[in-house]
Design an enzyme around this catalytic site. Structure first.
Site, PDB file in Angstrom:
ATOM      1  N   HIS A 256      71.861  50.081  56.235  1.00 49.96           N
ATOM      2  CA  HIS A 256      72.128  48.905  56.471  1.00 49.96           C
ATOM      3  C   HIS A 256      71.712  47.596  55.849  1.00 49.96           C
ATOM      4  O   HIS A 256      70.733  47.057  55.817  1.00 49.96           O
ATOM      5  CB  HIS A 256      72.761  48.898  58.225  1.00 49.96           C
TER       6      HIS A 256
ATOM      7  N   GLY B  45      81.249  49.251  63.009  1.00 57.33           N
ATOM      8  CA  GLY B  45      80.450  48.906  64.908  1.00 57.33           C
ATOM      9  C   GLY B  45      80.807  49.604  65.709  1.00 57.33           C
ATOM     10  O   GLY B  45      80.510  51.079  65.869  1.00 57.33           O
TER      11      GLY B  45
ATOM     12  N   GLU C  72      77.709  59.099  67.149  1.00 56.97           N
ATOM     13  CA  GLU C  72      76.538  57.769  67.918  1.00 56.97           C
ATOM     14  C   GLU C  72      76.828  58.003  68.748  1.00 56.97           C
ATOM     15  O   GLU C  72      76.484  58.558  70.092  1.00 56.97           O
ATOM     16  CB  GLU C  72      76.534  56.819  66.517  1.00 56.97           C
TER      17      GLU C  72
END
Ligand SMILES: O=c1[nH]cnc2c1ncn2[C@@H]1O[C@H](CO)[C@@H](O)[C@H]1O
Ligand SMILES: [Zn+2]
Length: 357
Positions: A19, A174, A204
């Site tokens: 990211h 998110g 996740e």
């Protein structure tokens, strides 16, 4: 030659999951905050700030893990800052021996000072171009939509407007729990119709249903993390693994897993590095890849992450080459160029370090 961090740094590496807003240099966060009058940083000492981010990330909850992004996103709200962060990202990855990277970010989070999403993407692409020129690294950009928000269709259209300038695919990120991938079905369908690529953060902070939806409804080609696929695998007393239907599907179809071990320990997706499923999944010959996720928040590099796997599981140089080739095969990049990187850069690079077949 012993397999230490210095050797691993020299090895060619491929990174599919990183990211942009999770990988700033600590000093850059401080500089940009000063430039823009952002006064909410907890400290202006670079080492202390780095420690602060990692302490905040390492709280065994994805929601808490994500809190630190408030500060990095706050200082990435104008073209110069976005360009600087992207340029430094390319430089840092190249210095770490990364030869191909896909870096992602969410344009919708960078509109607070009046930019539109196209301007955000253009600034980041320009930064990547500048930072990667003549440094032996190729960067593809992934555009992320935030899964709790409702802009994914617009973000997917944005991504497709820039697909000839370096945007190679689309993702959602998110908080996972409560925000299934199918909320964004129209965005994924648009990407498919446009013949582009999809990866989805799934498995996740939430388990098998998230992975199933990502693959079977949204046509994800790769899974961001995907660690929870182990919920569908049982290992019996003899050490034999039994795969459920979804676990078998993922392996049979060679679905690439963008695994980020340290980040998973921080966010609570895995209890510890030693108990991280990456080693089991590698032994079962899933298409495992190794990634950083957030270099600042999780205080990692590709080199440190691979070194940790060598130290924890006894991985060899051949194992590192295997995950690297897995990653390059799974890149959202033209086939001939993937092959060229494998044959002309990755294989010779590992051979030079003494890897045997
Ligand atoms: O591991 C992760 N799981 C889910 N979302 C993440 C992860 N790492 C970062 N982000 C989210 O993605 C946004 C765009 O880059 C970041 O701002 C962060 O909120
Ligand atoms: Zn991620």
């Amino acid at each position: 030659m012993s397999l230490d961090a210095e050797t691993i740094r020299k090895a060619p590496k491929v990174l599919l999951h990183d990211h942009l807003d999770g990988g700033l240099r600590p000093q850059t966060v401080i500089d940009l905050a000063a430039e823009h009058g952002y006064r909410e940083l907890p400290t202006t000492d670079a080492d202390d700030l780095a420690t602060w981010f990692t302490r905040g990330a390492d709280r065994k909850s994805l929601e808490l893990y994500l809190e630190g992004f408030r500060h990095t996103v706050a200082v990435m709200q104008d073209p110069d800052s976005l360009m600087r962060v992207a340029q430094e990202c390319a430089e840092d990855l190249a210095d770490d021996g990364v030869v191909y990277a896909e870096v992602r970010f969410a344009p919708e989070q960078h509109l607070e000072h009046g930019l539109d999403m196209d301007q955000v993407v253009e600034a980041v692409l320009a930064g990547f171009r500048k930072g990667s020129a003549d440094r032996g690294i190729t960067i593809g950009t992934l555009i992320t939509a935030m899964r709790h928000a409702a802009h994914s269709r617009e973000v997917a259209e944005l991504a497709m407007r820039h697909k000839d300038e370096g945007v190679v695919g689309f993702d959602i990120a998110g908080a996972e729990s409560g925000y299934p991938p199918t909320r964004h079905l129209d965005a994924f369908q648009l990407i498919q119709r446009e013949l582009s690529h999809i990866t989805i953060h799934a498995g996740e902070a939430f388990g098998l249903p998230s992975i199933w939806e990502a693959l079977q409804f949204c046509n994800a080609e790769r899974l961001g993390h995907g660690v929870r696929i182990v919920d569908d695998i049982t290992v019996d007393d003899d050490g034999d693994a039994h795969l459920g239907r979804l676990a078998a599907f993922v392996r049979d179809n060679r679905v690439p897993l963008e695994m980020c071990p340290t980040s998973n320990v921080h966010s609570g997706a895995a209890p510890s590095l030693a108990e991280h499923p990456i080693d089991l999944l590698k032994r079962l010959r899933y298409r495992v890849t190794v990634n950083t996720d957030n270099r600042l928040m999780s205080n990692v590099t590709m080199t440190s992450e691979m070194t940790a796997l060598v130290e924890t599981f006894g991985w060899t140089l051949e194992d590192l080459r295997w995950v690297t080739i897995n990653a390059m095969k799974s890149a959202f990049w033209p086939f001939d160029q993937r092959l060229a990187l494998i044959d002309d850069v990755i294989k010779p690079g590992y051979e030079a370090l003494g890897a045997t077949r």
